[in-house]
Scaffold this active site. Structure first.
Site, PDB file in Angstrom:
ATOM      1  N   HIS A 280     -11.817  12.169 -35.476  1.00  0.00           N
ATOM      2  CA  HIS A 280     -11.338  12.365 -36.846  1.00  0.00           C
ATOM      3  C   HIS A 280     -12.236  13.286 -37.662  1.00  0.00           C
ATOM      4  O   HIS A 280     -12.030  13.429 -38.862  1.00  0.00           O
ATOM      5  CB  HIS A 280     -11.224  11.013 -37.548  1.00  0.00           C
ATOM      6  CG  HIS A 280     -10.288  10.075 -36.857  1.00  0.00           C
ATOM      7  ND1 HIS A 280      -8.921  10.201 -36.923  1.00  0.00           N
ATOM      8  CD2 HIS A 280     -10.541   9.007 -36.052  1.00  0.00           C
ATOM      9  CE1 HIS A 280      -8.354   9.247 -36.196  1.00  0.00           C
ATOM     10  NE2 HIS A 280      -9.306   8.511 -35.664  1.00  0.00           N
ATOM     11  N   ARG A 281     -13.226  13.921 -37.008  1.00  0.00           N
ATOM     12  CA  ARG A 281     -14.101  14.832 -37.756  1.00  0.00           C
ATOM     13  C   ARG A 281     -13.304  15.990 -38.345  1.00  0.00           C
ATOM     14  O   ARG A 281     -13.574  16.439 -39.458  1.00  0.00           O
ATOM     15  CB  ARG A 281     -15.211  15.366 -36.847  1.00  0.00           C
ATOM     16  CG  ARG A 281     -16.257  14.332 -36.440  1.00  0.00           C
ATOM     17  CD  ARG A 281     -17.466  15.007 -35.818  1.00  0.00           C
ATOM     18  NE  ARG A 281     -18.466  14.033 -35.392  1.00  0.00           N
ATOM     19  CZ  ARG A 281     -18.726  13.734 -34.130  1.00  0.00           C
ATOM     20  NH1 ARG A 281     -18.057  14.351 -33.151  1.00  0.00           N
ATOM     21  NH2 ARG A 281     -19.639  12.836 -33.826  1.00  0.00           N
ATOM     22  N   ALA A 282     -12.339  16.502 -37.584  1.00  0.00           N
ATOM     23  CA  ALA A 282     -11.564  17.649 -38.049  1.00  0.00           C
ATOM     24  C   ALA A 282     -10.771  17.304 -39.306  1.00  0.00           C
ATOM     25  O   ALA A 282     -10.672  18.131 -40.233  1.00  0.00           O
ATOM     26  CB  ALA A 282     -10.628  18.139 -36.951  1.00  0.00           C
TER      27      ALA A 282
END
Length: 398
Positions: A280-282
């Protein structure tokens, strides 16, 4: 003696890289930027120029961590104890730190050294701060980050994400704030970063030498002018630098007030899902980058246009490990994703129009970074704002 630095505003033809650096300067919580490209394309020049553009820090005198005198939640333990005891601090001014991490740096040089012997002798922890402490509230620059030993890259990225440097030795530990703008550069011809490290850079841009002969000629002329008389060259660009510096300060103040509409959040999640990125970093980087861009554009809320611009900085190095396939370029794949999942036609904050005669006037007399930018709305907005605003060098009339 401080070495003269080419003004950020004088850089030419690298607008995407400049935009990535500027949004990180507005919100260092975005998570840094990786700049990939051949040698001699202005990567280190841009990073150093950004540092000179940022406002000076107010710090507690003598503090090796550059603690702010009026924000106890950002202080290290020593300054926080003094603050809680009622001590007041007369702030000192310090230029925004720019710390260069050499490839030869050891782990102790990076994170700091906890001296066990001195601790046992005195009964108090004796800690010698490292480069992460020196970079707090500033910029940490890592040239050829792909050649840095893996364990140092891991420590570096851990601190960049958490904002804290934790050092543990022989059952003792010391922690201190380490909030910095991380800029890594590399030449892909010398090897790439491991995938687990690549994903932890929030943004990634590719830079290359300019192919337009007129632009290449202008780059040479600007460099020769700077080398001949750095002070005079910097004075020529002072007005543009002051205007951009003020825009950064304003954007920082406005950042938390920028709204994130539900439909924009849904579009961001749809984009990352369609790109099949890992984790979920993006998603977080996409929203943070779009918000910082909206703040720079003086807009009250994120729109599809800001999201599209952010996607071109957030997705490239992640698409390489997901949907990238065949002969289609990464840029074409991102464009396809945006056309499929975003609707820019009715975006009220879409690209701004500037009359052709006005563009001619700006190019000749009011040069600003990004004058030839295609698809980077930030610089068009800044140019338009420069035309309608009084010179920052002029004193207000009374």
């Amino acid at each position: 003696m401080r070495q003269p630095i080419i003004p950020f505003s004088a850089l030419l033809g690298q607008e995407t890289m400049q935009a990535a650096l500027l949004v990180n300067a507005v919100d260092p919580g975005i998570g840094g930027v990786l700049i990939r490209g051949q040698k001699g394309t202005g990567k280190s020049t841009a990073a150093r120029a950004l540092a000179s553009l940022l406002p000076p820090l107010e710090v507690i005198p003598g503090c090796p961590y550059h603690c702010p005198p009026d924000a106890p939640e950002q202080m290290h333990d020593g300054c926080r104890d003094r603050f809680d005891a009622g001590e007041t601090f007369a702030p000192a001014k310090l230029p925004t730190p720019f710390i260069d991490l050499p490839l030869s740096a050891s782990e102790d040089r990076l994170v700091g050294t906890l001296h066990l012997g001195k601790t046992l002798e005195t009964g108090e922890r004796h800690f010698e701060p490292g480069l992460l402490a020196a970079a707090n509230r500033g910029i940490l620059y890592v040239d050829e980050v792909n050649l840095l030993p893996d364990h140092l890259v891991d420590l570096l990225l851990d601190a960049a994400v958490s904002g804290i440097n934790l050092v543990e030795r022989e059952g003792m530990q010391v922690s201190h704030p380490a909030r910095f703008l991380l800029v890594g550069t590399m030449n892909p011809e010398e090897g790439d970063l491991r995938p687990q490290f690549l994903d932890r850079f929030a943004l990634c841009v590719e830079v290359a030498g300019l192919q337009d002969p007129d632009l290449r000629r202008e780059v040479v002329l600007r460099r020769l002018a700077f080398d001949q008389d750095p002070a005079s060259f910097q004075e020529t660009w002072q007005e543009q630098e002051l205007g951009l510096a003020q825009q950064l300060i304003t954007a920082r103040r406005q950042l938390q007030a920028v709204a994130i509409p539900e439909e924009v959040l849904d579009q961001a999640v749809t984009l990352t899902t369609a790109a099949r990125v890992q984790g979920h970093r993006a998603d977080l980087a996409l929203i943070r980058t779009a918000r910082a861009l909206a703040a720079l554009l003086d807009r009250p809320a994120i729109g599809p246009m800001e999201l599209a611009e952010a996607a071109r900085l957030v997705l490239p190095h992640r698409l390489e490990r997901s949907v990238a396939s065949g002969s289609e370029s990464l840029g074409a794949q991102i464009t396809s994703l945006l056309e499929t999942h975003l609707s820019l036609e009715n975006d009220p904050g879409g690209p701004e129009e500037i009359a052709p005669d006005t563009l001619y006037y700006m190019d000749e007399d009011i040069e600003f970074p990004g004058s030839a930018a295609a698809g980077v709305s930030l610089f068009t907005h800044l140019k338009k704002k420069r035309l309608s605003a009084p010179s920052p060098l002029q004193k207000p009339s009374t």
